[in-house]
Design a protein around this motif. Sequence first.
Motif, mmCIF file in Angstrom:
data_model
loop_
_atom_site.group_PDB
_atom_site.id
_atom_site.type_symbol
_atom_site.label_atom_id
_atom_site.label_comp_id
_atom_site.label_asym_id
_atom_site.label_seq_id
_atom_site.Cartn_x
_atom_site.Cartn_y
_atom_site.Cartn_z
ATOM 1 N N GLN A 177 0.856 -1.187 0.000
ATOM 2 C CA GLN A 177 0.000 0.000 0.000
ATOM 3 C C GLN A 177 0.892 1.238 0.000
ATOM 4 N N VAL A 178 0.588 2.170 -0.888
ATOM 5 C CA VAL A 178 1.418 3.377 -1.008
ATOM 6 C C VAL A 178 0.526 4.616 -0.910
ATOM 7 N N PRO A 179 1.110 5.765 -0.591
ATOM 8 C CA PRO A 179 0.315 6.995 -0.618
ATOM 9 C C PRO A 179 -0.073 7.329 -2.056
ATOM 10 N N ALA A 194 -2.213 10.903 4.269
ATOM 11 C CA ALA A 194 -2.260 10.712 2.821
ATOM 12 C C ALA A 194 -3.326 9.679 2.443
ATOM 13 N N LYS A 195 -3.893 9.870 1.278
ATOM 14 C CA LYS A 195 -4.823 8.879 0.748
ATOM 15 C C LYS A 195 -4.018 7.642 0.370
ATOM 16 N N ARG A 196 -4.571 6.472 0.578
ATOM 17 C CA ARG A 196 -3.797 5.250 0.348
ATOM 18 C C ARG A 196 -4.317 4.505 -0.876
ATOM 19 N N GLY A 219 2.932 -3.824 6.309
ATOM 20 C CA GLY A 219 2.495 -2.445 6.499
ATOM 21 C C GLY A 219 1.650 -2.323 7.752
ATOM 22 N N PRO A 220 1.236 -1.090 8.068
ATOM 23 C CA PRO A 220 0.351 -0.880 9.220
ATOM 24 C C PRO A 220 -1.031 -1.479 8.942
ATOM 25 N N PRO A 221 -1.871 -1.621 9.992
ATOM 26 C CA PRO A 221 -3.164 -2.293 9.823
ATOM 27 C C PRO A 221 -4.015 -1.841 8.631
ATOM 28 N N PRO A 222 -4.032 -0.540 8.257
ATOM 29 C CA PRO A 222 -4.878 -0.177 7.095
ATOM 30 C C PRO A 222 -4.479 -0.893 5.802
ATOM 31 N N ALA A 223 -3.307 -1.482 5.772
ATOM 32 C CA ALA A 223 -2.868 -2.203 4.564
ATOM 33 C C ALA A 223 -3.810 -3.349 4.233
ATOM 34 N N VAL A 224 -4.681 -3.703 5.184
ATOM 35 C CA VAL A 224 -5.661 -4.746 4.919
ATOM 36 C C VAL A 224 -6.547 -4.351 3.727
ATOM 37 N N GLU A 225 -6.670 -3.040 3.480
ATOM 38 C CA GLU A 225 -7.500 -2.569 2.355
ATOM 39 C C GLU A 225 -7.031 -3.154 1.019
ATOM 40 N N ILE A 226 -5.725 -3.195 0.817
ATOM 41 C CA ILE A 226 -5.245 -3.713 -0.474
ATOM 42 C C ILE A 226 -5.371 -5.226 -0.531
ATOM 43 N N LEU A 227 -5.388 -5.873 0.640
ATOM 44 C CA LEU A 227 -5.585 -7.320 0.641
ATOM 45 C C LEU A 227 -7.027 -7.644 0.256
ATOM 46 N N LEU A 228 -7.963 -6.820 0.726
ATOM 47 C CA LEU A 228 -9.371 -7.008 0.318
ATOM 48 C C LEU A 228 -9.493 -6.834 -1.189
ATOM 49 N N ILE A 280 -7.571 -13.677 5.717
ATOM 50 C CA ILE A 280 -6.486 -12.710 5.905
ATOM 51 C C ILE A 280 -5.834 -12.983 7.254
ATOM 52 N N GLU A 281 -4.644 -13.524 7.200
ATOM 53 C CA GLU A 281 -3.923 -13.847 8.421
ATOM 54 C C GLU A 281 -2.980 -12.694 8.753
ATOM 55 N N THR A 282 -3.059 -12.186 9.967
ATOM 56 C CA THR A 282 -2.152 -11.123 10.378
ATOM 57 C C THR A 282 -1.042 -11.727 11.232
ATOM 58 N N VAL A 283 0.188 -11.418 10.853
ATOM 59 C CA VAL A 283 1.330 -11.978 11.578
ATOM 60 C C VAL A 283 2.257 -10.844 12.025
#
Lengths: 278, 391
Positions: free
Chosen positions: A13-15, A34-36, A66-75, A213-216
């Motif tokens: 995930q990038v800005p 920043a918008k992601r 990445g930080p937790p919001p990175a889950v957005e790109i996994l979705l 989605i597994e968080t490690v």
Amino acid sequence: MTTPQNVLVMIKQVPDQSAKAGINPDGTIDRAKAKRMLNPFDRFGLQGALTVKKLTGAKVTAITMGPPPAVEILLEALSQGVDKCILLSDRRLAASDTWATSYALSKVIEYTGPFDLIFCGLQTTDGDTAQVGPEIAERLNLPQVSYCEDFKLEDGKFLARRVMEGGHQWVSMAMPGLVTVANSYHHLEYPSIRGVQKVQRLQRDEEALKALIETVDLDIVKADPKECGLKGSPTIVARTDKVGELGGSCVLHQGETIPTMVRDVMGAASALKEFALA
Amino acid sequence: MTDTPQPSAPNAETPSAPVTPPAAEPLPTIVTPSNKEVVIIAEHFKGTLQPVTYELLGIGRDLADKLGGKLSCFLLGFNIKEQAQSLIAAGADEVYLADHPELELYRTLPYKRVITEFIKGWELPPHIVLLGSSTTGRDLAPRVAACLGTGLTADCTELDIGPYEHTNKADPDKLGIYPGCLYAIRPSFGESLKARILGPWNNPQMATARPGTFIPLKPDANRTGVVTDIPINLQGEDFRLSVLEIVHEISKGVDLADAEVIVSGGYGLGSADGFKLMEELAACFKNSGVGASRKVVDVGWIPYQNQIGQTGKTVRPKLYIACGISGAIQHRVGMDKSTTIIAINKDASAPIFKFAHHGIVGDVYQVVPELIAQLKAAQGSCPTVKEPALV
């Protein structure tokens, strides 16, 4: 002979650089504001992995750090057809350079288990290095094809068309191997309605989502925290300078009619006539 | 997984720093051991040395002189021995030659093996290793850096030597003053920044340099240097990739690196169709080509080969016409050495007007046809475009 059964795809995930939000006056990025977005180059890597799935029925696992919001790109990856996702999230990863990043990601890959192919985007839009993919390949002792712009699977080999200056080459790579996909890969598909709906359903079903989605963290993937983040990074950004306003000598034409402005520039810029075909 | 070398902590310290900071405790001066050598990895295609290699020798000579060290150059290939002399004429003091049929074409693993095994055998590592940020250099450099366990900065537009004072207490093991650091400078995210990236804790300090950015030395056939054959111990696993064929695309247009006139289109064109207009304008000039900003390449309006800027080509044409291009730093670094820059953009505040020489604030679709018409009127007529001249 290898028919790929397990394919990994590394995404980030990038800005969003086109959005003004989160761009500080001094030119630095406030990543919290920043918008992601999904790194645009990673669409090509993702598509490569999903193409293998189409060809062989391989299972595709998307991995990000990445930080937790990175889950957005996994979705987003799930809506495209990825089967499973892993999010490596750990505060100790902050300020990782490409070396430390490739270390952490290689530990996630080892944790994930056997694989036949790893797909990456060529580079990210926030780092522009194109280094993390090859550095992962080096850490895992894999052959690599970078700048891959097309491929096929033949006789258990990964046949890739690779961009070169002034042309291209076809190479044959044994698997397992790592591929970075160039943005000249022309098979991009967008998420289907069905894929998007599937993800919408998932978002209402926490249990099902957790299964996909597994968080490690660093401890789970057995990564040494000393090798990560600021401490594990052999390079640092020592300073940034605002790029000076150049020239300032531009003769700007505005507010006049188009023919007048063009005529003025034709008169002033001798190169226009000098290089024009007779 | 192979065991990877760990980034080593600085292990040579001299306790008293020559500088005298005011009240605060003086930082130690830390010298990471190296033999002060600057190493270039030459790039060639079927025996023809690529321009970026001469550019690297140019900047490498400068860095080596500042360090008081030697400039050396790896040359891997087959039947390539005679090229060693041109590397010496272009600035190298020593050429490390690996001449072998299996090295004729570049492949990641054999090249990495030969280079890293040779360097690992040295008593002291080189100070700096530089490659071009071409498709080859960007493939090889991260493998070499990761194998040597050192940092790497991509795609530099400036390289220099200088001291660095590390005062970040979040990272207390590294506090100190480091002389003789490689300043690897590159444009950075956020449109308007140049980042200076350093890694003095490990040697070699590595960077890739943008083709077209650095200036080669004038070749001097009287320069002397040493050619040393180096060991080649390729292993079976180095042949997990083979090259099946190489296709040189005869570009229908002119190679952008050699074009005297470049007409470039950006996102302001609104759609891929806008490039037809770019073709038409380019066709009005001799020795011309069509370029593009990254954004339009990302959205697929035009192939990557046409991209100009930080992650594309660097060009220096006599005339650069930027149409609907905002002029972000990533684009600017690829074209701001052009002799004459003309910018056409609707937005009077676009950064391109800060460094263009002539600017027209207006709609590309009105200005460019008018420009074509006036060029035709001035010079007779432009040929009509029959097929896209895109590479």
